[in-house]
Scaffold this active site. Structure first.
Site, PDB file in Angstrom:
ATOM      1  N   HIS A 246       0.844  -1.200   0.000  1.00 30.04           N
ATOM      2  CA  HIS A 246       0.000   0.000   0.000  1.00 30.04           C
ATOM      3  C   HIS A 246       0.873   1.241   0.000  1.00 30.04           C
ATOM      4  O   HIS A 246       2.045   1.210   0.402  1.00 30.04           O
ATOM      5  CB  HIS A 246      -0.952   0.022   1.205  1.00 30.04           C
ATOM      6  CG  HIS A 246      -0.292   0.376   2.511  1.00 30.04           C
ATOM      7  ND1 HIS A 246      -0.081   1.690   2.898  1.00 30.04           N
ATOM      8  CD2 HIS A 246       0.212  -0.392   3.506  1.00 30.04           C
ATOM      9  CE1 HIS A 246       0.517   1.705   4.083  1.00 30.04           C
ATOM     10  NE2 HIS A 246       0.712   0.463   4.468  1.00 30.04           N
ATOM     11  N   CYS A 247       0.293   2.331  -0.467  1.00 30.32           N
ATOM     12  CA  CYS A 247       0.933   3.644  -0.358  1.00 30.32           C
ATOM     13  C   CYS A 247      -0.052   4.543   0.368  1.00 30.32           C
ATOM     14  O   CYS A 247      -0.793   4.077   1.237  1.00 30.32           O
ATOM     15  CB  CYS A 247       1.349   4.184  -1.729  1.00 30.32           C
ATOM     16  SG  CYS A 247       0.001   4.285  -2.948  1.00 30.32           S
ATOM     17  N   TRP A 248      -0.089   5.836   0.029  1.00 35.31           N
ATOM     18  CA  TRP A 248      -0.987   6.744   0.751  1.00 35.31           C
ATOM     19  C   TRP A 248      -2.452   6.524   0.348  1.00 35.31           C
ATOM     20  O   TRP A 248      -3.322   6.349   1.194  1.00 35.31           O
ATOM     21  CB  TRP A 248      -0.560   8.189   0.501  1.00 35.31           C
ATOM     22  CG  TRP A 248      -1.558   9.231   0.945  1.00 35.31           C
ATOM     23  CD1 TRP A 248      -2.119  10.190   0.165  1.00 35.31           C
ATOM     24  CD2 TRP A 248      -2.130   9.411   2.245  1.00 35.31           C
ATOM     25  NE1 TRP A 248      -2.996  10.959   0.894  1.00 35.31           N
ATOM     26  CE2 TRP A 248      -3.021  10.508   2.180  1.00 35.31           C
ATOM     27  CE3 TRP A 248      -1.980   8.756   3.462  1.00 35.31           C
ATOM     28  CZ2 TRP A 248      -3.761  10.952   3.266  1.00 35.31           C
ATOM     29  CZ3 TRP A 248      -2.721   9.198   4.559  1.00 35.31           C
ATOM     30  CH2 TRP A 248      -3.585  10.291   4.458  1.00 35.31           C
TER      31      TRP A 248
ATOM     32  N   TYR B 264      -3.175   3.794   2.802  1.00 34.25           N
ATOM     33  CA  TYR B 264      -3.106   4.161   4.219  1.00 34.25           C
ATOM     34  C   TYR B 264      -4.227   5.122   4.601  1.00 34.25           C
ATOM     35  O   TYR B 264      -4.707   5.099   5.748  1.00 34.25           O
ATOM     36  CB  TYR B 264      -1.740   4.788   4.509  1.00 34.25           C
ATOM     37  CG  TYR B 264      -1.515   5.142   5.961  1.00 34.25           C
ATOM     38  CD1 TYR B 264      -1.286   4.161   6.917  1.00 34.25           C
ATOM     39  CD2 TYR B 264      -1.529   6.481   6.376  1.00 34.25           C
ATOM     40  CE1 TYR B 264      -1.075   4.486   8.247  1.00 34.25           C
ATOM     41  CE2 TYR B 264      -1.325   6.812   7.704  1.00 34.25           C
ATOM     42  CZ  TYR B 264      -1.092   5.811   8.629  1.00 34.25           C
ATOM     43  OH  TYR B 264      -0.892   6.145   9.963  1.00 34.25           O
TER      44      TYR B 264
END
Length: 348
Positions: A93-95, A122
């Protein structure tokens, strides 16, 4: 192979999968999913460059810059992922579940990984965190003046099979001006919330959960309001422990701490302690009269506790006299008392 899962589905999948957070080290430090591994696609500085290019020049130029910056790193990313997940099964995952996680997922899948991408990244996880605090929990609050041994009894209750949330451990602070014990470093507020949400997820909301009586803040960290309001409305078991017992325990616990640390912490509560009490407390610290020091500062902390207690619903405060120094005996006393309360409640 690559597929997408919501954060709820990921947590409910039942199969442990290594979680890789591809955000920058700074983002990860600010707050991350407990247990996640950080393989940052960009350094802190590189992310700023890419973001600036995106805003000032355009999306395509930002993507090209991203590939320029990460080009030499891809084999390293794959090697790190292999160390984390030798079975080649990962979630990333990223932001916001966008380009960064998409790029990492593509590269790992190309190498042969089975990759799950967390939808919404996130940002969606943080929404999920806040939903945890709004759930209704069956809380029991363990209270008592400073030095009553609340934390040790909570740990004993956990060892006896009770559900326990140790807020002070999650916040890395023991709640008073001296609460870091000169060794603990508090997580960020964001990370404290993440850690608490994870701990709550491991609990059955319908079964009794023990927490220690706390003010809204633990050191510099704040208990999320929805959960704290539940703590304030819950039944409180008020442990009544002899002052001499409390002084002896605290003198033993704090007597080994650095004198400069104790003095600096005492100075922080000067206004509330009062100039005369502060002066005598500092003298006691310098002269290694720990019992005298403890007696002086307890005047303030006992008053604070009584004030907090007076703001609770008196019908939900249940005093229990504790005479033993034995933690196991005291935990049994607390459990027996709460069982009696539960039995009485069924009669009405």
């Amino acid at each position: 192979m690559t597929r997408q899962l919501t954060i709820d589905d990921f947590f409910n999948s039942g199969t442990p999968v290594a979680l890789i957070d591809v955000r920058t080290p700074a983002e990860f430090l600010q707050g991350h999913i407990p247990g996640a591994f950080n393989i940052p696609l960009f350094t802190n500085e590189e992310r700023v460059k890419v973001g600036t290019t995106y805003k000032q020049v355009g999306r395509e130029e930002a993507i090209l810059l991203g590939f320029d910056l990460t080009g030499p790193k891809w084999s390293g990313f794959i090697k790190q992922a292999l160390e984390i997940a030798p079975d080649k099964k990962v979630a990333v995952h990223c932001w916001r579940g966008g380009m960064r996680s998409g790029a990492m997922a593509w590269a790992l899948a190309l190498y042969g990984f089975d990759v799950v991408v967390i939808k919404g990244g996130y940002k969606n996880y943080r929404r999920w965190v806040h939903t945890r605090f709004a759930i209704n929990y069956s809380l029991k609050v363990l209270g008592g003046m400073t030095g009553s041994g609340k934390t040790k009894i909570l740990h004993q209750l956990k060892a006896m099979g009770e559900q326990v949330i140790d807020l002070e451990d999650l916040a890395q602070h023991q709640g008073s001006s001296y609460g870091t014990m000169n060794i603990m470093v508090q997580p960020t507020q964001e990370q404290f919330e993440n850690n608490l949400a994870t701990a709550l997820t491991e609990m059955d909301p319908a079964v009794k959960i023990w927490v220690e009586d706390e003010s809204l803040t633990i050191g510099k960290r704040s208990i999320p309001n929805p959960f704290w309001y539940q703590m304030r409305e819950a039944a409180l078991i008020d442990m009544r422990v002899n002052t001499e017992q409390r002084v002896a325990k605290l003198a033993q616990e704090y007597g080994t701490l650095d004198k400069d640390f104790l003095a600096a912490c005492t100075e922080r509560i000067r206004k509330r302690l009062g100039p005369e009490q502060t002066k005598h407390a500092l003298e006691a610290i310098r002269e290694n009269r720990m019992v005298d020091f403890i007696r002086l500062v307890l005047v303030y902390y006992d008053k604070t506790y009584r004030t907090g207690l007076s703001k609770r619903n008196a019908e939900k405060v249940f005093p229990v006299d504790i005479h033993s120094d034995d933690i196991v005996d005291n935990a049994h006393t607390i459990l027996t008392f709460t069982k009696t309360l539960a039995e009485k409640a069924t009669l009405y």
